[in-house]
Write an enzyme that holds these catalytic residues in place. Structure first.
Site, mmCIF file in Angstrom:
data_model
loop_
_atom_site.group_PDB
_atom_site.id
_atom_site.type_symbol
_atom_site.label_atom_id
_atom_site.label_comp_id
_atom_site.label_asym_id
_atom_site.label_seq_id
_atom_site.Cartn_x
_atom_site.Cartn_y
_atom_site.Cartn_z
ATOM 1 N N LYS A 248 -78.849 137.438 -50.702
ATOM 2 C CA LYS A 248 -77.775 138.058 -51.113
ATOM 3 C C LYS A 248 -78.554 139.328 -52.109
ATOM 4 O O LYS A 248 -79.990 138.407 -52.776
ATOM 5 C CB LYS A 248 -77.007 137.266 -52.152
ATOM 6 C CG LYS A 248 -75.955 138.390 -52.676
ATOM 7 C CD LYS A 248 -74.884 137.071 -53.687
ATOM 8 C CE LYS A 248 -73.758 137.842 -54.360
ATOM 9 N NZ LYS A 248 -72.547 136.674 -54.230
ATOM 10 N N GLU A 336 -58.870 125.229 -53.544
ATOM 11 C CA GLU A 336 -58.040 125.298 -54.577
ATOM 12 C C GLU A 336 -57.213 123.736 -54.244
ATOM 13 O O GLU A 336 -56.914 123.218 -55.370
ATOM 14 C CB GLU A 336 -57.323 126.224 -54.808
ATOM 15 C CG GLU A 336 -58.157 127.728 -55.506
ATOM 16 C CD GLU A 336 -58.839 128.034 -54.738
ATOM 17 O OE1 GLU A 336 -59.777 129.682 -54.549
ATOM 18 O OE2 GLU A 336 -58.962 127.919 -53.052
ATOM 19 N N ARG A 364 -53.519 129.922 -54.184
ATOM 20 C CA ARG A 364 -53.303 129.251 -53.492
ATOM 21 C C ARG A 364 -53.225 127.451 -53.341
ATOM 22 O O ARG A 364 -53.118 126.276 -51.814
ATOM 23 C CB ARG A 364 -54.609 129.048 -53.205
ATOM 24 C CG ARG A 364 -55.106 131.161 -52.541
ATOM 25 C CD ARG A 364 -56.839 130.975 -52.789
ATOM 26 N NE ARG A 364 -57.974 130.334 -51.699
ATOM 27 C CZ ARG A 364 -57.465 130.916 -50.292
ATOM 28 N NH1 ARG A 364 -57.775 131.882 -50.659
ATOM 29 N NH2 ARG A 364 -58.834 130.870 -49.890
#
Length: 451
Positions: A248, A336, A364
């Site tokens: 990244k 979640e 969610r």
């Protein structure tokens, strides 16, 4: 061939005319273009820099948009946008009436599925692949690009479980960089680390055990190797899985060295990569920091206090408690549903659980809110961050639905503190002892009080 390759590309058809030997130059130009724009206009930086070679390779090898490409979450899709006719509009990214910061179906035919929340790509592309076969297009390839943090989510597992019993023309690409917004966590992350180190032999590969053809891991920044492997995989039938290792922030040293800060760094110097100096004037605190620092203070005096967040320790500021009380603060990854029911389980044992979830992500876990918490009247304390409008991230991230979807849930208290002082007081009061669950919603950004 002109010196500036990117300026000649209006669509992937133009990209495919470039000799493969020049694609490394194009990768450099793409990174530089993204850095120059994001340095001034802001946005998500590190994720897109990390998949430049993959982005080029996908559009070079596959016949997009006839072959369908879905970017999970979409933080990493800036290079994709630049190669699909939006280069001249990229300066409007994440601005009013400008380009979306995420893939968006009504923005381009190359954005085949709108994303913004994680772990949807495999389900979506599997659905597309099964539909294509029924519609008479069995040779169309459907590609899901998903990160190692996102694939640990339950929805991705559900899709993999289904994909393995189909003949879908599906290619799943794991962009393994060991980080989402914060570093990846959990046993699956440790498994992928072991795979990269060669610790596990092929017969222990769980992807293959699901009847999905696994290949890799390979260096995701070796453009020739990625193109070669994609060409090998292209004519194969059935579900395939390609494991790529990427970094990244690749190409900007500061973004590689500080991946959390350079996920969305704000304005910075495009030449040096250094972040712009912070405003040193005394400012009101951010609501998230009021939550995080207050929770540490409360936890010092109440050993029953627990903190939970699904993959947002920095964004929610639960990181303060994770540093101070690592055995009582949990980043459960992009999960979640699990976060909410984990909190419920702890509450049954007398723990005082603060579950910090962004408003848009709490959607969610709606069933868990109702079934596992509210119907049992368990005193979980939901700290609903980013409630209300959140600005540049747009429709997928606005916290505008929570009041509507929370008010109809039985037994649930809903509080909206008027300022950061009220937030602090509510956090204190909640841990004194409740007989029911509570949701405390607060906005993104800073409060109004300095003292």
């Amino acid at each position: 061939m002109p010196n500036n390759l990117l300026s000649q590309i209006q669509s992937p058809a133009d990209l495919r005319l470039i000799p493969e030997s020049l694609l490394s130059q194009l990768a450099h130009e793409l990174r530089d273009f993204i850095i120059q724009i994001v340095a001034v206009k802001e946005g998500h930086l590190g994720a897109s820099l990390g998949v430049i070679e993959l982005t080029i390779a996908l559009h070079y090898v596959f016949n997009t948009p006839d072959d369908l490409l879905v970017w999970d979450v979409g933080h990493q899709a800036y290079g994709h946008k630049l190669l699909t006719g939006r280069r001249d509009l990229f300066h409007t990214n994440r601005q009013f009436e400008g380009l979306s910061g995420f893939p968006k179906r009504d923005e381009s035919p190359y954005d085949t599925f709108g994303t913004g929340h994680s772990s949807t790509s495999i389900s979506a592309t599997l659905g597309m692949a099964l539909a294509s076969a029924l519609n008479g297009f069995p040779n169309r390839t459907h590609i899901a690009v998903i990160g190692d943090a996102s694939i640990a989510s339950g929805m991705a597992f559900e899709a993999l479980n289904h994909a393995g019993v189909t003949e879908a023309n599906l290619l799943i690409i794991l962009n393994d960089n060991a980080i989402g917004i914060d570093p990846s966590v959990g046993a699956l992350k440790n498994y992928f680390t072991a795979i990269k180190s060669g610790e596990y032999a092929d017969q222990y590969n769980w992807i293959s055990s699901l009847n999905i053809d696994y290949s890799g891991p390979i260096d995701g920044h070796d453009l020739s190797a990625v193109i070669s492997e994609l060409r090998r995989l292209q004519p194969l039938k059935g579900p395939r899985f390609l494991h790529l290792i990427t970094t990244k922030g690749k190409g900007l040293q500061q973004a590689e060295d500080n991946q959390v800060a350079y996920h969305a760094p704000g304005k910075f110097n495009a030449q040096t990569g250094e972040l712009n100096p912070q405003n040193l004037a005394i400012q009101p605190p951010k609501f998230q920091d009021v939550f995080g620092l207050s929770l540490v203070e409360l936890a010092q005096n109440n050993p029953k206090i627990i903190g939970i967040t699904p993959a947002m320790p920095t964004g929610s500021s639960l990181k303060y408690m994770m540093d101070a009380f690592p055995d009582r603060a949990f980043d459960v990854g992009i999960a979640e549903q699990h976060a909410v029911t984990l909190a419920a389980g702890m509450a049954t044992q007398g723990m005082v659980v603060y579950c910090a979830i962004y408003s848009t992500f709490l959607q969610r876990a709606y069933d868990q809110l109702i079934h596992d918490v509210a119907l049992q009247n368990l005193p979980v304390i939901f700290c609903v961050d980013r409630a209300g409008l959140v600005g540049e991230d747009g429709a997928t991230h606005h916290g505008v639905f929570d009041l509507a979807y929370l008010r109809c849930i039985p037994n649930l208290l809903i509080c909206a503190p008027r300022n950061e002082k009220d937030l602090r007081n509510l956090l204190y009061t909640a841990q004194l002892g409740l007989n029911q669950p509570i949701a405390i919603r607060y906005p993104r950004g800073r409060g109004k009080n300095i003292d």
